[in-house]
Design an enzyme around this catalytic site. Structure first.
Site, PDB file in Angstrom:
ATOM      1  N   HIS A 126       1.499   4.546  -2.851  1.00 26.84           N
ATOM      2  CA  HIS A 126       1.799   5.869  -3.098  1.00 26.84           C
ATOM      3  C   HIS A 126       2.953   6.238  -3.787  1.00 26.84           C
ATOM      4  O   HIS A 126       3.053   6.918  -3.598  1.00 26.84           O
ATOM      5  CB  HIS A 126       1.335   6.238  -1.108  1.00 26.84           C
ATOM      6  CG  HIS A 126       0.782   6.055  -0.813  1.00 26.84           C
ATOM      7  ND1 HIS A 126      -0.891   7.135  -1.011  1.00 26.84           N
ATOM      8  CD2 HIS A 126       0.400   5.954   0.448  1.00 26.84           C
ATOM      9  CE1 HIS A 126      -2.065   7.152   0.177  1.00 26.84           C
ATOM     10  NE2 HIS A 126      -1.376   6.280   0.244  1.00 26.84           N
ATOM     11  N   HIS A 176       1.338  -0.886   0.329  1.00 29.69           N
ATOM     12  CA  HIS A 176      -0.086  -0.112  -0.065  1.00 29.69           C
ATOM     13  C   HIS A 176       0.799   1.248   0.063  1.00 29.69           C
ATOM     14  O   HIS A 176       0.525   2.140  -0.751  1.00 29.69           O
ATOM     15  CB  HIS A 176      -0.246   0.104   1.357  1.00 29.69           C
ATOM     16  CG  HIS A 176      -1.367   1.054   1.305  1.00 29.69           C
ATOM     17  ND1 HIS A 176      -2.869   1.716   0.560  1.00 29.69           N
ATOM     18  CD2 HIS A 176      -1.463   2.441   1.616  1.00 29.69           C
ATOM     19  CE1 HIS A 176      -3.270   2.415   1.007  1.00 29.69           C
ATOM     20  NE2 HIS A 176      -2.709   2.991   1.824  1.00 29.69           N
ATOM     21  N   GLU A 177       2.260   1.429   1.031  1.00 29.73           N
ATOM     22  CA  GLU A 177       2.794   2.529   0.775  1.00 29.73           C
ATOM     23  C   GLU A 177       3.513   2.645  -0.384  1.00 29.73           C
ATOM     24  O   GLU A 177       3.932   2.949  -0.671  1.00 29.73           O
ATOM     25  CB  GLU A 177       3.911   2.072   2.313  1.00 29.73           C
ATOM     26  CG  GLU A 177       3.153   2.174   3.490  1.00 29.73           C
ATOM     27  CD  GLU A 177       2.692   3.400   3.514  1.00 29.73           C
ATOM     28  OE1 GLU A 177       2.338   4.605   2.887  1.00 29.73           O
ATOM     29  OE2 GLU A 177       1.209   3.991   4.166  1.00 29.73           O
ATOM     30  N   GLU A 203      -6.399   7.124  -1.391  1.00 29.56           N
ATOM     31  CA  GLU A 203      -6.163   6.022  -0.439  1.00 29.56           C
ATOM     32  C   GLU A 203      -6.548   4.799  -1.105  1.00 29.56           C
ATOM     33  O   GLU A 203      -5.989   3.916  -0.746  1.00 29.56           O
ATOM     34  CB  GLU A 203      -6.880   6.414   0.797  1.00 29.56           C
ATOM     35  CG  GLU A 203      -6.326   5.918   2.407  1.00 29.56           C
ATOM     36  CD  GLU A 203      -4.860   6.076   2.255  1.00 29.56           C
ATOM     37  OE1 GLU A 203      -4.176   5.421   2.850  1.00 29.56           O
ATOM     38  OE2 GLU A 203      -4.349   6.599   2.002  1.00 29.56           O
TER      39      GLU A 203
END
Lengths: 436, 181
Positions: A150, A146-147, A229
């Protein structure tokens, strides 16, 4: 992947342009309080842009290192936490980032993680010790993915720019409202009657703008942040080919009602995997939160129907929310990818096993795939600085009522939170007896 | 005037094709880079194995067959030249490693050994990385293949060879027996 970035960048640019228009308008409104000369209004609009540029440059020049420092993050090497380090390496490969981000750990019992770095060449990811404590390998992989999502989607650059713009708008509106409060009456009494009518109209227009613009800017900013997100969640599912890992991690993060992280500002908040600020935490689908509600993110990830691509995420999103989240342009470019099964170690497509047919090899050794990682494996002896950090974090835990118990069989130290002290009597690792 | 417009149009068309050419080169490099990542991770696996074998020897020296199978499979994998050979050799190596880890279940001391556990984590991660590298390579190769086949890029993509996708072709290699406990 590149297509995804392109269509998202277009939408991001659209939001930025909208906020830019608001910024210029509010600059003109503030100037309009003092002059009715059109030239003056132009100066006001330009001044607002300059203010934004100045704030942006201050934020950018502060750099990632300052943010990491503020969060209390320290950089780690492979030896300090092999599992975390390996996971970042794995996800770097899966996301095809040009370079592995630097890996940081924050000594904080609150489970969270964030990414910084406007440039994928010089990015960093940080996770808290609280996160490392509660997640297994698959879950941690989901969080890291997930990071890295980003970073890959360049959210840091976009959200910093938009966040600063929102800050400038709010700041100018505040200045304008105060100026109106103090000077408005005096100026009106000086003007003649026929000018007064026109001026009053302008004043009312300016007042409406000063009140509405900051609200609108915040709505745009928070909507952008929440969207990013969701997209990072979609990227996480795509990189790992295992949406359940991230879903289960988010569920655990929702359960942990630990204290919010200190030292996080509004501008950096969207980079965290769960909202780090106290206000944003309460749950519920607030229009003014940086993060979508956790339950909803989990529900979407769980309803991807055994697939792991953007198309599957988009379908699941539509079933939950009734609208799209991934750009249409992106969807045309993505091919359907199945998720892998829980028992399969490694990556690769579920129906093919791992590379050269070795899929599941290591997963089969241990009863659970995760057991090979975070829970079961013991790291090599820790270097002294890590031991010091551990001693410090233990002291904090003891101060907040944790009990330190040692297992008689395997020697592990179990740190039990106050609420569980009656229930935890055996070692969670080997089922041995615990001694306090 | 007409000539000027004609030349201008030609220049624009030339620039357009130069752009296509460059994007093809970029896509090809991305695919090649993806392929080299797989190589890097395979080499990493080879490097980890001698250490693993040494550690296991300390606890289960008499399990000669399994250990030797791993060593010879590694030697074959290192020596493999073509992708086809490599695929087969790596498959055998994976199976041999699977046996080795299955064997460790019978030796509690070995299973508790720090060195063994960290090697197990490293190998598990390498396995994942190989999988993810293959995943990323296939994505990049598909993108490149699409790029070189669509019109009008196909007019100038003669010199760009189609990238092979990385698939497992031999049925036996897909069916490595899973060891359940």
């Amino acid at each position: 992947m590149w297509e995804q970035i392109r269509s998202n960048r277009r939408r991001g640019a659209f939001v930025l342009a909208g906020m830019g228009v608001l910024l210029v308008l509010i600059g003109m409104a503030v100037a309009g309080l003092f002059t009715q000369d059109p030239g003056g209004l132009v100066v006001g609009g330009a001044g607002a842009l300059l203010l934004w540029l100045f704030l942006w440059m201050v934020t950018v020049s502060k750099g990632d290192d300052i943010m990491l420092h503020m969060a209390g993050a320290r950089e780690i090497e492979h030896a300090h936490h092999p599992v975390l380090f390996n996971l970042v390496e794995e996800m770097t490969i899966a996301s095809a980032l040009p370079k592995r981000p630097r890996v940081f750990v924050v000594d904080d019992p609150s489970p969270n993680a964030f990414a910084v770095g406007r440039d994928p060449q010089k990015a960093s990811v940080a996770v808290t010790t609280g996160l490392l404590r509660i997640l297994d390998r698959d879950e941690l992989q989901g969080v890291v993915a997930h990071e890295l999502g980003h970073i890959k989607n360049r959210d840091v650059a976009l959200l910093t720019t938009a966040g600063v713009m929102m800050g400038a708008i709010v700041m100018l509106a505040e200045v304008g409202l105060r100026a109106m409060w103090y000077t408005g009456g005096g100026r009106r009494s000086r003007s003649s009657n026929d000018q007064g009518g026109a001026q009053a109209a302008i004043m009312i227009g300016a007042l409406v703008l000063l009140i509405l613009a900051p609200i609108l800017a915040q709505l745009m900013y928070f909507a952008l942040s929440r969207r990013r997100e969701y997209l990072a969640d979609a990227s996480g599912a795509m990189f790992t080919r295992y949406p359940e890992g991230l879903a289960s991690a988010l569920e655990k993060l929702g359960g942990g009602r630990a204290a919010p992280l200190s030292d996080t500002s509004r501008v950096t908040a969207p980079m965290y995997i769960v909202a780090p600020l106290r206000k944003a935490r309460g749950g519920g689908a607030s229009l003014f939160s940086t993060h979508p509600p956790l339950e909803e993110r989990v529900r979407i990830l769980r309803s991807m129907g055994g697939m792991a691509d953007f198309g599957a995420y988009d379908r699941a999103f539509r079933n939950t929310k009734g609208r799209r989240v991934v750009g249409l342009h992106t969807l045309e470019e993505t091919t359907a990818v199945p998720a892998r099964d829980a028992g399969e170690s490694g990556a690769g497509d579920a129906d093919e096993g791992g590379l050269f047919g070795t899929g599941g090899m290591l997963g089969a050794v241990e009863p659970a795939p995760s057991a090979a990682g975070a829970r079961g494996a013991q790291p090599p002896p820790l270097p002294p600085e890590s031991l010091r950090a551990r001693a410090a974090s233990d002291a904090f835990l003891q101060a907040s009522g944790y009990a330190m118990r040692t297992c008689e069989d395997c020697g592990a130290t179990v740190k039990v939170p106050p609420s569980l002290q009656e229930r935890v009597t055996s070692c969670p690792r080997c089922n041995g007896r615990l001694r306090s | 005037m007409g000539i000027a417009i004609g030349i201008g149009a030609l220049v624009l068309i030339a620039l357009y094709f130069i752009g296509i050419y460059n994007s093809l080169v970029r896509a090809r490099n991305e695919a090649r880079n993806g392929w080299s990542q797989i190589d890097v991770q395979l080499k990493r696996r080879h490097d980890l194995i001698p250490n693993l074998v040494e550690t296991v020897k300390g606890y289960a020296a008499h399990e000669k067959d399994t250990l030797e199978a791993v060593i010879s499979a590694r030697t074959a994998a290192v020596a493999a030249k073509t992708p086809g050979e490599a695929g087969k050799a790596e498959g055998l190596l994976g199976a041999a490693l699977g046996n080795l880890f299955a064997l460790s279940e019978r030796y509690p001391d070995l299973k508790a050994n720090q060195n063994f556990l960290s090697l197990q984590e490293e190998l598990a991660s390498t396995e994942n990385r190989i999988g993810f590298a293959r995943q990323a390579y296939n994505d990049a190769a598909t993108r490149y293949n699409n790029k070189r086949e669509v019109f009008p890029a196909n007019l100038i993509s003669g010199g760009f060879e189609k990238a092979e996708l990385f698939e497992i072709e031999i049925a036996a290699e897909r069916e490595v027996p899973k060891v359940e406990f």
